[in-house]
Design an enzyme around this catalytic site. Structure first.
Site, PDB file in Angstrom:
ATOM      1  N   SER A 208       0.939  -1.266  -0.006  1.00 14.70           N
ATOM      2  CA  SER A 208       0.587  -0.110  -0.036  1.00 14.70           C
ATOM      3  C   SER A 208       1.142   0.966  -0.202  1.00 14.70           C
ATOM      4  CB  SER A 208      -0.807  -0.057   1.137  1.00 14.70           C
ATOM      5  OG  SER A 208      -0.293  -0.180   2.367  1.00 14.70           O
TER       6      SER A 208
ATOM      7  N   ASP B 295      -3.238   8.817   7.693  1.00 19.54           N
ATOM      8  CA  ASP B 295      -3.794   7.624   8.276  1.00 19.54           C
ATOM      9  C   ASP B 295      -3.215   6.267   9.591  1.00 19.54           C
ATOM     10  OD1 ASP B 295      -2.735   5.702   7.494  1.00 19.54           O
ATOM     11  OD2 ASP B 295      -4.621   5.209   5.752  1.00 19.54           O
TER      12      ASP B 295
ATOM     13  N   HIS C 143      -0.010   4.565   7.442  1.00 16.82           N
ATOM     14  CA  HIS C 143       0.258   5.434   5.916  1.00 16.82           C
ATOM     15  C   HIS C 143       1.168   6.944   6.525  1.00 16.82           C
ATOM     16  CE1 HIS C 143      -1.956   1.906   4.785  1.00 16.82           C
ATOM     17  NE2 HIS C 143      -1.264   1.757   3.762  1.00 16.82           N
TER      18      HIS C 143
END
Length: 360
Positions: A35, A324, A327
């Site tokens: 991600s 978040d 991240h």
């Protein structure tokens, strides 16, 4: 076959026009990972694979578009691509079938295979494992070689950069599976398994023509809001950070060995671990006011619930380390991208990405 066939035009256009457009510092960029590198592949996956194609993700991306990047805007791969002369990361592999030939021939240069939730190990996370990402690239290479000629395809790939950002999900999964208290033997087995798998993936890419590798190491995940929220005082989880540092050292050794073993292979490792620890130790270095909390989320440190359309998000996003609960913000990715591209040995070794790009 339509997806692979269309992607052929991305690479064909790159090979045929590379010399005519000097603003590009390399012919193409190929991206693999999780991600931290995904720019929308997971949008096309069914089921429960991690996704970020909804608000408030993308609030600072052009037109406030949630693209599938796990960021409020650009991610680190975008900034590294920008430093190499591109507009942003190359497009997600799974999106290419939705593009017309005319758009592709306007100059898309490379492909992003990264998938949120994936890892170096086949047992980690996403259905689009690192092994699957490499397999997809192999299929693409075979089509290109049959259309362009093997010599032209290999020339393109020798000059291109292969960006890889992975390992964090493997580490978190291992730490959780061992109840946060792995034994020394378990840690040793884990390091060996990850390093062996990583080496095998890189050898496969090398065999397909890759020569310039840019790896991003595992960040100090013990300092992310999700980890901190499990500490009574909101401190970093030292056990996670120690595990990350040890894994990074083991992968760095494996890369050095591979570079010595494989003729023409060159590499750089960008240290996201050192970037995070540098900012945590001295937030004012880039004007941060919060290095503990998630900008978007809910509960303790904004980390007890995921960023979603129903959660709050901060307005001073350039003053937060994390977007978040896992991240980084776009601002952090921009700082990291510059450090990896042209920074000192503290942030990129044995050479930085700029030196790798400029090395003939």
């Amino acid at each position: 076959m339509r997806t692979v066939g269309i992607i052929f035009f991305v690479i064909a256009a790159t090979a045929l026009s590379a010399a005519a457009e000097p603003k590009y510092k390399v012919p193409a960029v190929y991206v693999f990972g999780d991600s931290t590198a995904d720019v929308g592949n997971n949008n096309y996956l069914p089921g429960n694979d991690a996704k970020a194609n909804f608000p408030h993700y993308g609030v600072d991306f052009p037109h406030q578009t949630p693209t599938g990047r796990f960021s409020n805007g650009y991610n680190g791969i975008d900034f590294l691509s920008i430093h190499m002369g591109f507009k942003r990361s190359p497009p997600p592999y799974l999106s290419i079938a939705n593009k017309t030939h005319s758009l592709i021939l306007k100059g898309l240069r490379g492909v992003n295979f990264a998938s949120g939730g994936s890892g170096i190990l086949d047992t980690t996370g996403s259905t689009v494992t690192m092994a699957k990402q490499v397999q997809d690239f192999a299929a693409l290479k075979s089509i290109v070689a049959s259309r362009l000629s093997l010599d032209k395809a290999n020339y393109l790939l020798r000059k291109s950069v292969f960006l890889i950002s992975s390992g964090g999900n493997d580490l978190i999964g291992f730490f959780s599976a061992t109840n946060s208290s792995p034994t020394a033997a378990q840690v040793g087995e884990f390091y060996n398994a990850v390093a062996a798998n990583y080496s095998n993936h890189l050898k496969t890419l090398y065999g397909l023509g890759a020569r310039k590798f840019a790896l991003i190491d595992v960040p100090a995940v013990g300092c992310c809001p999700f980890a901190r929220s499990n500490h009574p005082a909101g401190a970093c989880i030292d056990g996670l950070n120690d595990l990350a540092k040890g894994l990074n050292d083991r992968i760095s050794l494996a890369l050095s060995n591979l570079t010595s073993e494989l003729p023409g292979m060159k590499h750089t490792i960008g240290s996201s671990y050192n970037v995070v620890m540098k900012i945590v130790a001295d937030p004012l270095i880039i004007g941060y006011k919060d290095v503990k909390s998630a900008c978007c989320g809910g509960g303790k440190l904004g980390a007890e619930s995921s960023c979603s359309p129903s959660t709050a998000f901060c307005v001073n996003r350039n003053e937060f380390l994390f977007w978040d609960r896992i991240h980084p913000t776009q601002a952090t990715s921009e700082f990291a991208g510059l450090a990896f591209y042209s920074g000192s040995l503290e942030f990129a070794s044995p050479i930085n990405l700029k030196q790798l790009v400029e090395d003939a």
